[in-house]
Structure formats: structure tokens, C-alpha cells
Design a protein around this motif. Sequence first.
Motif, PDB file in Angstrom:
ATOM      1  N   PHE A 180       0.976  -1.305   0.069  1.00 38.01           N
ATOM      2  CA  PHE A 180      -0.011  -0.181  -0.033  1.00 38.01           C
ATOM      3  C   PHE A 180       0.791   1.342  -0.013  1.00 38.01           C
ATOM      4  CE2 PHE A 180      -2.993   2.880   2.327  1.00 38.01           C
ATOM      5  CZ  PHE A 180      -4.033   2.772   1.272  1.00 38.01           C
ATOM      6  N   LEU A 181       0.876   2.105  -1.092  1.00 36.91           N
ATOM      7  CA  LEU A 181       1.464   3.282  -1.063  1.00 36.91           C
ATOM      8  C   LEU A 181       2.938   3.205  -0.867  1.00 36.91           C
ATOM      9  CD1 LEU A 181      -1.385   5.620   0.218  1.00 36.91           C
ATOM     10  CD2 LEU A 181      -0.961   5.016  -2.035  1.00 36.91           C
ATOM     11  N   GLY A 182       3.619   2.333  -1.470  1.00 34.57           N
ATOM     12  CA  GLY A 182       5.131   2.363  -1.246  1.00 34.57           C
ATOM     13  C   GLY A 182       5.415   1.777   0.075  1.00 34.57           C
ATOM     14  N   ASP A 222       3.509   5.649   2.496  1.00 28.91           N
ATOM     15  CA  ASP A 222       4.015   6.951   1.833  1.00 28.91           C
ATOM     16  C   ASP A 222       2.865   7.726   1.365  1.00 28.91           C
ATOM     17  OD1 ASP A 222       5.177   9.112   0.972  1.00 28.91           O
ATOM     18  OD2 ASP A 222       6.775   8.375   0.100  1.00 28.91           O
ATOM     19  N   TRP A 223       2.171   8.665   1.925  1.00 28.78           N
ATOM     20  CA  TRP A 223       1.071   9.262   1.633  1.00 28.78           C
ATOM     21  C   TRP A 223       1.564  10.083   0.162  1.00 28.78           C
ATOM     22  CZ3 TRP A 223      -3.640   8.133   2.367  1.00 28.78           C
ATOM     23  CH2 TRP A 223      -3.944   7.712   3.897  1.00 28.78           C
ATOM     24  N   LYS A 228      -4.648   9.663  -6.389  1.00 34.22           N
ATOM     25  CA  LYS A 228      -6.321   9.566  -5.948  1.00 34.22           C
ATOM     26  C   LYS A 228      -6.540   8.131  -5.905  1.00 34.22           C
ATOM     27  CE  LYS A 228      -7.610  10.028 -10.727  1.00 34.22           C
ATOM     28  NZ  LYS A 228      -8.330  10.810 -11.874  1.00 34.22           N
ATOM     29  N   TRP A 229      -7.592   7.945  -5.159  1.00 34.14           N
ATOM     30  CA  TRP A 229      -8.505   6.580  -5.170  1.00 34.14           C
ATOM     31  C   TRP A 229      -9.966   6.770  -5.014  1.00 34.14           C
ATOM     32  CZ3 TRP A 229      -5.503   6.236  -0.221  1.00 34.14           C
ATOM     33  CH2 TRP A 229      -6.203   6.309   1.028  1.00 34.14           C
ATOM     34  N   THR A 230     -10.527   5.782  -5.341  1.00 35.04           N
ATOM     35  CA  THR A 230     -11.956   5.236  -5.187  1.00 35.04           C
ATOM     36  C   THR A 230     -12.212   4.201  -4.213  1.00 35.04           C
ATOM     37  OG1 THR A 230     -12.674   6.503  -7.077  1.00 35.04           O
ATOM     38  CG2 THR A 230     -14.417   4.907  -6.048  1.00 35.04           C
ATOM     39  N   TRP A 231     -12.897   4.125  -3.248  1.00 33.76           N
ATOM     40  CA  TRP A 231     -12.973   2.998  -2.383  1.00 33.76           C
ATOM     41  C   TRP A 231     -14.579   2.658  -2.228  1.00 33.76           C
ATOM     42  CZ3 TRP A 231     -14.955   2.911   2.765  1.00 33.76           C
ATOM     43  CH2 TRP A 231     -14.831   1.826   3.396  1.00 33.76           C
ATOM     44  N   MET A 232     -14.834   1.459  -2.350  1.00 35.67           N
ATOM     45  CA  MET A 232     -16.359   1.198  -2.033  1.00 35.67           C
ATOM     46  C   MET A 232     -16.493   0.007  -1.332  1.00 35.67           C
ATOM     47  SD  MET A 232     -18.036   1.578  -5.912  1.00 35.67           S
ATOM     48  CE  MET A 232     -17.892   2.906  -6.859  1.00 35.67           C
ATOM     49  N   LEU A 247      -7.172   2.450  -7.144  1.00 38.57           N
ATOM     50  CA  LEU A 247      -6.062   3.241  -6.623  1.00 38.57           C
ATOM     51  C   LEU A 247      -5.161   3.705  -7.570  1.00 38.57           C
ATOM     52  CD1 LEU A 247      -4.407   4.022  -4.135  1.00 38.57           C
ATOM     53  CD2 LEU A 247      -3.477   1.688  -3.954  1.00 38.57           C
ATOM     54  N   PHE A 248      -4.970   5.142  -7.555  1.00 40.25           N
ATOM     55  CA  PHE A 248      -3.754   5.537  -8.592  1.00 40.25           C
ATOM     56  C   PHE A 248      -2.605   5.849  -7.793  1.00 40.25           C
ATOM     57  CE2 PHE A 248      -7.612   6.117 -10.974  1.00 40.25           C
ATOM     58  CZ  PHE A 248      -7.207   6.237 -12.138  1.00 40.25           C
ATOM     59  N   ALA A 249      -1.733   5.220  -8.133  1.00 38.12           N
ATOM     60  CA  ALA A 249      -0.310   5.458  -7.126  1.00 38.12           C
ATOM     61  C   ALA A 249       0.966   5.215  -7.899  1.00 38.12           C
ATOM     62  CB  ALA A 249      -0.380   4.674  -5.810  1.00 38.12           C
ATOM     63  N   GLU A 250       2.045   5.871  -7.746  1.00 37.56           N
ATOM     64  CA  GLU A 250       3.197   5.332  -8.189  1.00 37.56           C
ATOM     65  C   GLU A 250       3.179   5.041  -9.766  1.00 37.56           C
ATOM     66  OE1 GLU A 250       5.618   2.620  -5.115  1.00 37.56           O
ATOM     67  OE2 GLU A 250       3.305   2.180  -4.896  1.00 37.56           O
ATOM     68  N   GLY A 251       2.390   6.108 -10.429  1.00 40.43           N
ATOM     69  CA  GLY A 251       2.217   6.031 -11.745  1.00 40.43           C
ATOM     70  C   GLY A 251       1.603   5.178 -12.491  1.00 40.43           C
TER      71      GLY A 251
END
Length: 353
Positions: A180-182, A222-223, A228-232, A247-251
Motif C-alpha cells: 500500500f502506497l510504497g 508513504d502518502w 487519488k483513489w476510489t474505495w467502495m 487506486l492511482f499511485a506510483e504512476g
Amino acid sequence: MQKKQRRSPAAIATLFATVLAVAASSAVPATAKTGSAPVGPGRSAVATAAPAFPTFVHLPADQAAHPNAGQEWWYVVGHVNAHGHRFGYEVNFGGGKTPQAMIAITDKTTGAFYTQSRSYSPDQTSFSTTALDVRTPSATLSGPMDAMRLHATLPAGEINLTLSAKGPALYNNGTGLMPFLGGTSYYYSLPSLASQGTLTENGHTYPVTGESWLDRQWGTWDWSTMKKWTWMPLQLSNGDRVNLWDLFAEGSEFPYATVLHPDGTHEIVAVNPLADGTSDFWTSPTTGKRYGTRWTVNIPALDAGLTVVAQPQGQELQSAFGGVYEGAAKVTGRYRGKPVTGQAYVEQNGNWR
């Protein structure tokens, strides 16, 4: 007694990436009774009896705080009714160096929305390391899993509920541990909480009953890697519970879901990117951020085509990260080829332009 084999966070991260890659390429779910044989090159992505995934969280012990984790939260959302008057609510407790409580009430019947977010100094809060007992000046959560007490106040009202866990826990990623996020995150959910008590809105107190969902997450990440993300969290009428992320992270973009069936089996499945099916955008007059309020959710492995709609549109909370969308929503559509309905909360972190 044979010892359960432990895996390093790096190994789990590799396993998680492999599961998602295989699910995305084949649209075949990885299935497990609290997990299944790891899916990877040369392995079948169908149900198997052994070896089972280990789980890396332990209940009820991990309801308590983990002060050395770096990041953690207890996140409760729910849908309750009072003789036809319908409400959604959220209470989010954040631990760490800057404890906080975020509270919201959505009156689904009238469309009214009320929210309050507060950060506190550590000496104003307490987070027990031996049992679930989380206390801030505006909200508390404590007690055993079959009788948790939730209390929260904000200027427009008050939430006072007893939450009772029914059915199995949902171990996200099948193991309760995920990259999760690095970094890595321990993560489980109690997705079927029978809920009863009172909800007060503008001086009027309603006896209410309904169902809630508790998300519990802690770890080190690492925030700055998050775009961005969408969670449901989806509670479906057929009894299935779906924890869904885009989840959009680390490209990169990572759309996936962990599915919990009533018998305790889990499936990790690929989800068509949610961003492509987001519509009915609403722009916050407070922060200027743009959020979707309607989503098309397609999960090919489950023959699922769902429509998720947040009502009312304007359900933005303020947090240390600025505006965050936290919307009570309804679900309709097809699941495993059959009609289904349900309820959800939709969280959007970031700006969905």
C-alpha cells in the motif's frame, strides 16, 4: 502443533502483485477458504483446498491499537432506518502523531448532510493497546466484537449505536496484509454489523436499526505516492460483501476487489477501471474539488455489472488532506447473472477531474 509459516512483507507484496496481474489478464478469480493457493505462473486460479493463505491479522486482538505502526485508523460507516426515515453515517478515528475524528450524518430522506472533523493532541485522546477502546473528545468506539459501542457528536446531531459483528471477517487481499502506497498495510473488515440505537438530527432523536461496516487498517506507507483513489464497501442483497478499490499511485492504476461470501470464502478479482465509468460529477463549493457521484462497476469474473449512485451528491468531509468525499450510496444491477441490490459508501481521495 505445526507452526504457521510466516512470510515477509516483501514476499506478500510480490504475491499481491502477482495475484492482481493474473486476475487482470485472465478475469478468473483467485478463490480461498480464508485464502487459497497463491496464484502465479503455472498455477490454476480456481478454488483449491490447500494450501490455504495464512492470515496476518488476529481477531479480536487486532481491534486494539498498534502505536508503532506509523499509520492506523478505525473507519465505521453504516445505513440505518427509523420507520422509513433513512440515514447514512460515518465515524472515522485516526491514530498516529495527530489523532483525529471525522464524523458525518447523511439524511437520505431529506438530502441534508452534516459533518465535523477535528484533530487533537495526543493527551486529549486514548487508544488502548489491549482491547478495542478508542476515545477522542468527539467520538468513542469500544467493546467486544459482538457488542461494540459507538458514540459520536457533532453540532447538528449525535450517533449512539451498538454494533454486533455477524458472519465472517473479510481479510483484504485474502491474507489481511497488502502492499500500500510504497509500504505495507494490515487490513481487515467487519462487513456485516447489526446496528441499533439512536441517531439525533437537529434536536430530534430517532430509534434506528440497520447495518454497518468497520474497516481496520494499520501499517507504514508513504502518502506522497498517492495520486487519488476510489474505495467502495458493497453490502449486497445476496449476502456477498465486496471491498473494492481503484487506486492511482506510483504512476499506475490498480482496480481490484476482495469478495467475501457468506460461508467465509474469499475471492480476489480484477475490476474494470472505475475511472472509465464515473459520471454525474459534482464540484465542491468549499474546496473546488470535483468528484463523481455515479459509477459503473464491471467485474467480469463474477458476471457483475453494477450501478452505484451516491445521494445526495454533496457529501464531502474536511480532513488533514483537505476535502475527502464520503458518500452514502445505493447499488443496483447484475451479479453472477442475477438481479441484485445493495448499499455502499463511496470514498474518493484526490481530485477526479
